[in-house]
Design a protein around this motif. Structure first.
Motif, PDB file in Angstrom:
ATOM      1  N   ARG A  79       0.201  -1.065  -0.198  1.00  0.00           N
ATOM      2  CA  ARG A  79      -0.302   0.044  -0.165  1.00  0.00           C
ATOM      3  C   ARG A  79       1.507   1.135   0.077  1.00  0.00           C
ATOM      4  NH1 ARG A  79      -4.979  -0.394   1.079  1.00  0.00           N
ATOM      5  NH2 ARG A  79      -6.013   1.070   2.086  1.00  0.00           N
ATOM      6  N   THR A  80       0.441   2.153  -0.354  1.00  0.00           N
ATOM      7  CA  THR A  80       1.024   3.511  -0.740  1.00  0.00           C
ATOM      8  C   THR A  80       1.521   3.986   0.951  1.00  0.00           C
ATOM      9  OG1 THR A  80      -1.086   4.726  -0.470  1.00  0.00           O
ATOM     10  CG2 THR A  80       0.058   4.483  -2.648  1.00  0.00           C
ATOM     11  N   GLN A  81       2.963   4.737   1.172  1.00  0.00           N
ATOM     12  CA  GLN A  81       3.266   4.935   2.332  1.00  0.00           C
ATOM     13  C   GLN A  81       3.390   7.062   2.218  1.00  0.00           C
ATOM     14  OE1 GLN A  81       5.546   2.358   4.488  1.00  0.00           O
ATOM     15  NE2 GLN A  81       5.268   1.093   2.830  1.00  0.00           N
ATOM     16  N   GLY A 135       2.188   9.706   3.492  1.00  0.00           N
ATOM     17  CA  GLY A 135       1.972  10.185   5.005  1.00  0.00           C
ATOM     18  C   GLY A 135       3.870   9.763   5.314  1.00  0.00           C
ATOM     19  N   LYS A 136       4.109   8.795   5.357  1.00  0.00           N
ATOM     20  CA  LYS A 136       5.927   8.590   5.742  1.00  0.00           C
ATOM     21  C   LYS A 136       6.577   9.415   4.996  1.00  0.00           C
ATOM     22  CE  LYS A 136       5.248   3.730   7.386  1.00  0.00           C
ATOM     23  NZ  LYS A 136       6.148   2.228   7.358  1.00  0.00           N
ATOM     24  N   GLU A 154      -5.040  13.788   6.255  1.00  0.00           N
ATOM     25  CA  GLU A 154      -3.639  13.637   7.819  1.00  0.00           C
ATOM     26  C   GLU A 154      -2.866  14.339   6.649  1.00  0.00           C
ATOM     27  OE1 GLU A 154      -3.134   9.946   9.155  1.00  0.00           O
ATOM     28  OE2 GLU A 154      -4.872   9.699   9.936  1.00  0.00           O
ATOM     29  N   LEU A 155      -2.760  13.801   5.551  1.00  0.00           N
ATOM     30  CA  LEU A 155      -1.768  13.841   4.472  1.00  0.00           C
ATOM     31  C   LEU A 155      -1.708  15.253   4.193  1.00  0.00           C
ATOM     32  CD1 LEU A 155      -2.292  11.709   1.708  1.00  0.00           C
ATOM     33  CD2 LEU A 155      -0.555  11.049   3.991  1.00  0.00           C
ATOM     34  N   GLU A 187      -3.134   5.677  -0.985  1.00  0.00           N
ATOM     35  CA  GLU A 187      -4.627   5.120  -0.704  1.00  0.00           C
ATOM     36  C   GLU A 187      -4.222   5.037   1.421  1.00  0.00           C
ATOM     37  OE1 GLU A 187      -3.972   0.544  -2.332  1.00  0.00           O
ATOM     38  OE2 GLU A 187      -2.264   1.010  -1.771  1.00  0.00           O
ATOM     39  N   GLU A 188      -4.743   6.709   1.671  1.00  0.00           N
ATOM     40  CA  GLU A 188      -4.426   6.657   3.164  1.00  0.00           C
ATOM     41  C   GLU A 188      -5.639   7.903   3.371  1.00  0.00           C
ATOM     42  OE1 GLU A 188       0.477   7.939   3.542  1.00  0.00           O
ATOM     43  OE2 GLU A 188       0.079   7.368   1.651  1.00  0.00           O
ATOM     44  N   ASN A 189      -5.437   8.622   5.001  1.00  0.00           N
ATOM     45  CA  ASN A 189      -5.767   9.600   5.188  1.00  0.00           C
ATOM     46  C   ASN A 189      -5.721  10.955   4.706  1.00  0.00           C
ATOM     47  OD1 ASN A 189      -7.014  12.017   7.332  1.00  0.00           O
ATOM     48  ND2 ASN A 189      -8.077   9.734   7.688  1.00  0.00           N
TER      49      ASN A 189
END
Length: 243
Positions: free
Chosen positions: A119-121, A123-124, A154-155, A149-151
């Protein structure tokens, strides 16, 4: 006005008019000198190049490796741009290299990476850039990917904090995932960067844009305006839309 009705060069008091062709050559020389001084001066840029190395990126990985070399052709050869490679893939794997001046070394790092499912990261990546910027100023973050694929909220928060710290995110999106496009454009806007399509059919245009980002990272808008290539003008235009 037709081609024969060219405006006359203005005369200064007591001096004959300078030939138009000679004046143009002088202007071009001054413009080039400014670009060289800005890019090759004392400033040292630091740029983070972040890549989505999940399995869906495999078909264009070689293209990304080739383009990053062209990206630093203008600024990298001056020895003033330090680049850090960050990539994510697999199950929670997200790694960062040291900052390097040698673009060939960066290419070697990239060619040793193979794409893996996961999955994508993103945010990291943004979090890493924020932390790295605390250790030493980051002048730009480039991200190449095709999914999200994240919130989103938050991004967006992380992107906004990067923007406040003067770290624009330049996003190159491969493919046409609608949800990813909305999120990635918002990341670019909030960080005061720019979003572009990563199109393998337009490799030349991509190389020009990446080169422009390298120049921006070493000398800011002044360096872009001084060099004035098509890629430089396009980058200035897109960054202006998010200001």
């Amino acid at each position: 006005m037709n081609k024969q009705d060219k405006p006359l060069a203005r005369k200064e008091a007591g001096r004959p008019a300078e030939p138009r062709s000679e004046a143009g050559a002088v202007d071009a020389f001054v413009k080039q000198a400014k670009a060289l001084r800005t890019v090759s001066g004392l400033a040292r840029g630091r740029l983070v190049l972040a890549l989505d190395a999940t399995m869906s990126r495999q078909p264009t990985w070689d293209l990304a490796c080739r383009l990053q070399g062209e990206m630093f052709q203008a600024a990298g050869k001056s020895g003033k741009l330090r680049v850090q490679l960050v990539y994510f893939r697999g199950f929670g794997e997200c790694r960062a290299s040291k900052f390097v001046l040698d673009t060939e070394e960066l290419t070697r790092l990239m060619t040793r990476i193979d794409c893996r499912g996961g999955r994508t990261q993103i945010g990291k990546v943004l979090s890493h850039a924020l932390k790295e910027n605390e250790r030493g100023k980051i002048d730009a973050l480039v991200f190449i990917g095709d999914a999200m694929e994240e919130n989103v909220d938050e991004l967006a928060d992380q992107a906004g904090r990067l923007g406040l710290r003067g770290v624009p995110v330049f996003v190159f999106q491969e493919g046409h995932d609608g949800a990813a496009e909305i999120a990635l454009k918002e990341i670019a806007r909030l960080s005061r960067g720019a979003w572009f399509r990563f199109d393998r059919a337009a490799a030349g245009r991509l190389a020009e844009l990446l080169s422009a980002i390298a120049v921006y990272a070493t000398g800011g808008f002044a360096a872009l305006e001084a060099r004035g290539s098509a890629g430089d003008r396009l980058l200035i235009e897109h960054m202006g839309k998010g200001r």
